[in-house]
Design a protein around this motif. Structure first.
Motif, PDB file in Angstrom:
ATOM      1  N   LYS B  99      42.365  38.530  34.817  1.00  0.00           N
ATOM      2  CA  LYS B  99      41.472  37.854  35.762  1.00  0.00           C
ATOM      3  C   LYS B  99      41.092  36.462  35.254  1.00  0.00           C
ATOM      4  O   LYS B  99      40.928  35.526  36.028  1.00  0.00           O
ATOM      5  CB  LYS B  99      40.220  38.720  35.888  1.00  0.00           C
ATOM      6  N   LEU B 192      55.611  47.094  35.880  1.00  0.00           N
ATOM      7  CA  LEU B 192      54.332  47.036  35.166  1.00  0.00           C
ATOM      8  C   LEU B 192      54.487  47.632  33.768  1.00  0.00           C
ATOM      9  O   LEU B 192      54.003  47.068  32.781  1.00  0.00           O
ATOM     10  CB  LEU B 192      53.273  47.811  35.954  1.00  0.00           C
ATOM     11  N   GLU B 284      51.980  40.377  42.272  1.00  0.00           N
ATOM     12  CA  GLU B 284      51.484  41.543  43.002  1.00  0.00           C
ATOM     13  C   GLU B 284      52.380  42.736  42.705  1.00  0.00           C
ATOM     14  O   GLU B 284      53.585  42.686  42.926  1.00  0.00           O
ATOM     15  CB  GLU B 284      51.457  41.257  44.503  1.00  0.00           C
ATOM     16  N   PHE B 285      51.785  43.774  42.163  1.00  0.00           N
ATOM     17  CA  PHE B 285      52.540  44.980  41.847  1.00  0.00           C
ATOM     18  C   PHE B 285      52.308  46.024  42.934  1.00  0.00           C
ATOM     19  O   PHE B 285      51.170  46.403  43.189  1.00  0.00           O
ATOM     20  CB  PHE B 285      52.094  45.555  40.500  1.00  0.00           C
ATOM     21  N   LYS B 314      41.847  57.768  35.946  1.00  0.00           N
ATOM     22  CA  LYS B 314      41.578  56.326  36.071  1.00  0.00           C
ATOM     23  C   LYS B 314      41.643  55.644  34.701  1.00  0.00           C
ATOM     24  O   LYS B 314      42.230  54.572  34.542  1.00  0.00           O
ATOM     25  CB  LYS B 314      40.191  56.141  36.723  1.00  0.00           C
ATOM     26  N   HIS B 317      45.193  55.252  33.541  1.00  0.00           N
ATOM     27  CA  HIS B 317      45.823  54.104  34.215  1.00  0.00           C
ATOM     28  C   HIS B 317      45.408  52.803  33.523  1.00  0.00           C
ATOM     29  O   HIS B 317      46.215  51.914  33.309  1.00  0.00           O
ATOM     30  CB  HIS B 317      45.418  54.047  35.690  1.00  0.00           C
ATOM     31  N   GLY B 318      44.114  52.728  33.177  1.00  0.00           N
ATOM     32  CA  GLY B 318      43.604  51.516  32.524  1.00  0.00           C
ATOM     33  C   GLY B 318      44.274  51.292  31.171  1.00  0.00           C
ATOM     34  O   GLY B 318      44.642  50.174  30.818  1.00  0.00           O
ATOM     35  N   ARG B 321      47.826  50.054  31.925  1.00  0.00           N
ATOM     36  CA  ARG B 321      48.038  48.901  32.798  1.00  0.00           C
ATOM     37  C   ARG B 321      47.274  47.650  32.393  1.00  0.00           C
ATOM     38  O   ARG B 321      47.573  46.562  32.869  1.00  0.00           O
ATOM     39  CB  ARG B 321      47.631  49.254  34.241  1.00  0.00           C
ATOM     40  N   ARG B 322      46.251  47.796  31.570  1.00  0.00           N
ATOM     41  CA  ARG B 322      45.411  46.627  31.255  1.00  0.00           C
ATOM     42  C   ARG B 322      45.931  45.947  29.993  1.00  0.00           C
ATOM     43  O   ARG B 322      46.030  46.581  28.938  1.00  0.00           O
ATOM     44  CB  ARG B 322      43.952  47.066  31.046  1.00  0.00           C
ATOM     45  N   GLU B 378      34.476  49.859  31.201  1.00  0.00           N
ATOM     46  CA  GLU B 378      34.113  49.960  32.616  1.00  0.00           C
ATOM     47  C   GLU B 378      33.648  48.607  33.149  1.00  0.00           C
ATOM     48  O   GLU B 378      33.774  48.329  34.328  1.00  0.00           O
ATOM     49  CB  GLU B 378      32.979  50.973  32.807  1.00  0.00           C
ATOM     50  N   ARG B 380      31.686  45.655  34.763  1.00  0.00           N
ATOM     51  CA  ARG B 380      30.754  45.694  35.910  1.00  0.00           C
ATOM     52  C   ARG B 380      31.047  46.848  36.868  1.00  0.00           C
ATOM     53  O   ARG B 380      30.202  47.215  37.681  1.00  0.00           O
ATOM     54  CB  ARG B 380      30.804  44.366  36.662  1.00  0.00           C
ATOM     55  N   ALA B 381      32.272  47.373  36.792  1.00  0.00           N
ATOM     56  CA  ALA B 381      32.615  48.497  37.677  1.00  0.00           C
ATOM     57  C   ALA B 381      31.850  49.757  37.295  1.00  0.00           C
ATOM     58  O   ALA B 381      31.909  50.758  38.010  1.00  0.00           O
ATOM     59  CB  ALA B 381      34.113  48.747  37.639  1.00  0.00           C
ATOM     60  N   GLU B 459      31.533  40.197  31.587  1.00  0.00           N
ATOM     61  CA  GLU B 459      32.855  39.827  32.095  1.00  0.00           C
ATOM     62  C   GLU B 459      33.264  38.539  31.403  1.00  0.00           C
ATOM     63  O   GLU B 459      32.641  37.504  31.593  1.00  0.00           O
ATOM     64  CB  GLU B 459      32.783  39.575  33.614  1.00  0.00           C
TER      65      GLU B 459
END
Lengths: 253, 535
Positions: B99, B192, B284-285, B314, B317-318, B321-322, B378, B380-381, B459
């Motif tokens: 980001k 990815l 974009e994936f 979740k 995945h993080g 993928r992150r 996590e 701000r999510a 962030e």
């Protein structure tokens, strides 16, 4: 449906919200308006149990948020002011995740999410990572996440931010339908006063952490002594920021 | 190239570097200003120079000890500068949150790719310059003491060139890895994974290549290469210093010129790569159609509810993928590979002790890293979990499984590797797995206790997940617990009989106490955390 009574919250020496009392009846859209820093988001977060009141009480469908937060949250759909989504998930994965958190019946989940995706023109993008979404697309995901589990109370903090006109129209009509047909209560915050005027049954104006006015748009006009004026003039008058000619003149130079 | 513009942009990027890792970012404070790093360079140099000078001053045998050391060390300081920037740059600059990594503004500002690359590389070189100051301080004191002061200027200058060389290489890697995910038009799950794996392998390769253990081996290789190494640009600065020290100033200056020219070539290449591969918009994936309400059979079997299982999925995945999660996976793997390579084939009685400590250490350390950061990840999510009808205890259960599954899987894999490499028996292998798993579980709850209380949800480009002070506390206490469990556990294997039993009891005792304290502390911490959103 929602009863907020004498809610007070301070952050250090700053009193963000002071003795705020209001209610949201079933089947009504209540607009929570106010300038930046008025305490709108703090109030909304407190209803969700994200912020603990210093004093006062908040009840959602009879559940005291401080005592039974899980029962209260189960009934609420929430769109925060700046939705922070898990950007490493796809839209579909995120909505499936939210459905699991709210215990949504698996058999109805697919159909309901699909309906919202099509209605808000997100279909076809749901299997892409959220990190690649535009701001408006992220807002749509946040809106679907708030609506997917059939909440009886909606807490919407600037829900139309970044939406295209068609999607904004769809959301407004969905809110009208949910309130009229299903008796859902909506607490709706926005800075776009035309929207508030168009869809809210009742308006609450917060200023410096306190309720300065509450009523229908007509009642507020009467109170401000501005019969026939738009909500913007009424708002500026009631929040004491009516005469802005000096500011405008200075900025126009 | 407009150098003024490059300087201004570099200043902004340095400010961003400095402020990215701090929870308070008041630009007026001393700690928010770019000159802070320069000040730190000077302070480090002067302090270490002074301390070393005082320490070596009264030693009459200094020249006999220090001179050979310096003649070996000085030529490799420029290479050390390149290695430091390259390893740390790829590890931390390239894994910054996607980001923020885009730094969109540069895409529409009137800057040429060369200007951006020069500015960004300057910022990176400046950011890692304290590493050079750290080594130049004591080296300068020793050099002056033995009469090599003249060479020091050349070494320092080539060290700075090395910082830029490393920074340009980082920029090249940054541009090149932008497109890994979209090679051949593939933008799905495979792409990815390919991007993550490529970056992971790259970081691993650099970490291993420039690891002190392997670097020493490569220096030995350099001696073997002899004159052939004169054709490798990376070693030109080394040759320059070596020749200078040998009194061949003319040839040394030729190598200096070649090294500077090579650095210029790297700048040009980095700019060309940026033009060729940089993508303004995030790739974009898109994946295959998602299957809603899929049952998490394995996680359900562990006793997790659908909501808890969904949080674990979740988090998995993080983890995969992150980009910012990659360093966390790399660190234990690097430690493990280095130790395995060093000790493989050992057939002494110490083999099983080593195996327990190494295997348990790597798995336990991964558990500790994942646990301390799992709440801060996590960001701000976190408010999604707060707004949902789930309790803090539910989130704790989910986070425990999110940490333990990869950590125990890693422990199992390393146990098998350890069994093969150390030639251990089946009994020893099972024992290693049990002790190591116990250490990982204890480290997990200890990490979760810290995460519940001290997570950082800011962030920013380089998230720290846990506040720096508590992170140090978590690492120190975590490592203490790991060794407190592993060392007596290992001793229990090798000693046997009564001493072995006593060691086993100590191992169990430490594990039980750490587990109990960690679990209690994690539970109360999560209860407290979920009382009010912490931001």
């Amino acid at each position: 449906m929602l009863e907020v009574e004498r809610f007070t919250k301070s952050y250090g020496p700053v009193r963000a919200v002071s003795e705020v009392t209001f209610s949201v009846p079933a089947g009504q859209i209540v607009g929570l308006l106010g300038p930046n820093g008025a305490g709108k988001s703090t109030t909304m977060k407190a209803i969700l149990g994200l912020v603990r009141p210093d004093s006062g009480s908040i009840r959602v469908l009879g559940h005291d948020v401080a005592i039974a937060p899980i029962e209260a949250k189960r009934e609420i759909g929430y769109v925060p002011e700046s939705p922070s989504l898990y950007e490493f998930l796809t839209g579909a994965e995120y909505l499936d995740f939210i459905s699991d958190l709210y215990g949504l019946d698996p058999s109805t989940r697919t159909g309901r999410i699909g309906q919202f995706l099509r209605g808000l023109e997100l279909a076809g993008h749901e299997n892409s990572l959220i990190s690649g979404y535009s701001q408006g697309m992220k807002q749509k995901v946040a809106l679907i996440a708030a609506l997917v589990h059939h909440p009886r109370l909606l807490i919407l903090d600037e829900p139309l931010n970044g939406l295209d006109p068609r999607s904004a129209h769809v959301v407004k009509e969905v809110l009208r339908s949910l309130t009229r047909n299903d008796g859902v209560g909506v607490l709706f915050s926005t800075h776009v006063l035309e929207i508030a005027q168009a869809i809210c049954d009742h308006i609450i104006i917060l200023h410096r952490g306190s309720v300065v006015a509450s009523g229908t748009v007509e009642a507020l006009r009467d109170r401000a002594g501005l019969a026939g004026s738009g909500l913007e003039d009424v708002f500026l008058s009631l929040t004491g920021t009516g005469d802005l000619s000096d500011v405008v003149q200075a900025l126009s130079k | 190239m407009d150098l003024h513009r490059v300087g201004r942009l570099a200043g902004v990027l340095v400010a961003s570097q400095i402020r990215a890792g701090r929870s308070t970012s008041d630009p007026r404070s001393l700690f928010g200003r770019p000159f802070l790093l320069g000040l730190l360079d000077i302070l480090l140099f002067v302090t270490l120079f002074g301390l070393t000078s005082v320490a070596v001053a009264p030693n009459p045998r200094l020249s006999t000890v220090a001179l050979p050391l310096l003649l070996t060390a000085l030529p490799f300081i420029p290479l050390y500068a390149v290695a430091t920037v390259l390893v740390a740059g790829v590890m931390f600059e390239l894994t910054a949150t996607a980001k923020f990594a885009g730094s969109d503004a540069v895409n529409w500002l009137p800057l040429t790719p060369g200007e951006y690359v020069a500015a960004s590389a300057t910022a990176i070189a400046y950011a890692y310059s304290p590493a050079l100051a750290l080594i130049l301080g004591p080296i300068a004191a020793l050099s002056l003491a033995v009469g090599l002061g003249g060479s020091l200027v050349l070494v320092a200058a080539l060290g700075v060139v090395g910082l830029f060389e490393g920074a340009f290489l980082v920029e090249m890697v940054r541009s090149a890895t932008q497109r890994i995910g979209s090679v051949g038009g593939r933008r799905g799950r495979v792409a990815l994974v390919a991007r993550g794996a490529a970056l992971l392998l790259l970081i691993l390769a650099l970490q291993l290549a420039f690891n002190p253990v392997f670097l020493f081996e490569s220096l030995h290789g350099l001696a073997v290469l002899g004159s052939l190494s004169a054709f490798i640009p990376l070693f030109w600065a080394t040759h320059a210093v070596t020749l200078w020290l040998a009194g061949d100033a003319a040839t040394a200056l030729v190598f200096v010129g070649a090294q500077v020219a090579f650095t210029g070539v790297l700048l040009g290449l980095a700019a060309r790569l940026r033009v060729r591969y940089w993508v303004v918009a995030a790739t974009e994936f898109s994946f295959e159609a998602h299957e809603y309400a899929r049952r998490h059979a394995f996680l359900s079997a562990l006793g997790l509810s659908a909501a808890e299982a969904s949080i674990v999925t979740k988090d998995f995945h993080g983890l995969t993928r992150r980009r910012e999660m990659l360093p966390m996976l790399v660190v234990p793997i690097v430690i493990l590979i280095v130790i395995f390579v060093e000790d493989a084939g050992s057939s002494t009685a110490l083999a099983s002790i080593w195996a327990v400590v190494i295997v348990g250490w790597a798995g336990g350390f991964l558990a500790l890293l994942l646990a301390t950061t799992c709440v801060g990840q996590e960001r701000r999510a976190l408010q999604t979990l707060f707004a949902a009808p789930i309790t803090g205890r539910s989130v704790l259960r989910a986070k425990t499984v999110s940490v333990l599954v990869p950590a125990l899987f890693f422990t199992l894999a390393t146990s098998l590797a350890g069994t093969v490499l150390f030639g251990l028996s089946a009994t020893e292998s099972v024992g290693i797995l049990v002790v190591s798993s116990g250490a990982a579980v204890a480290a997990t709850f200890l990490g979760l206790a810290f995460a519940a209380r001290y997570s950082d949800f800011q962030e920013r480009p380089r998230p720290q997940y846990l506040r720096p002070g508590p992170m140090a506390g978590a690492m120190i206490s975590g490592v203490a617990v790991l060794f407190g469990v592993l060392v007596p556990g290992a001793f229990a294997f090798s000693a046997g009989g009564s001493p072995g039993l006593e060691a086993a009891l100590v191992c169990l005792g430490v594990a039980a106490v750490a587990l109990g304290v960690g679990l209690f502390s994690a539970r109360t911490g999560f209860d407290r955390l979920f009382r009010e959103l912490p931001f």
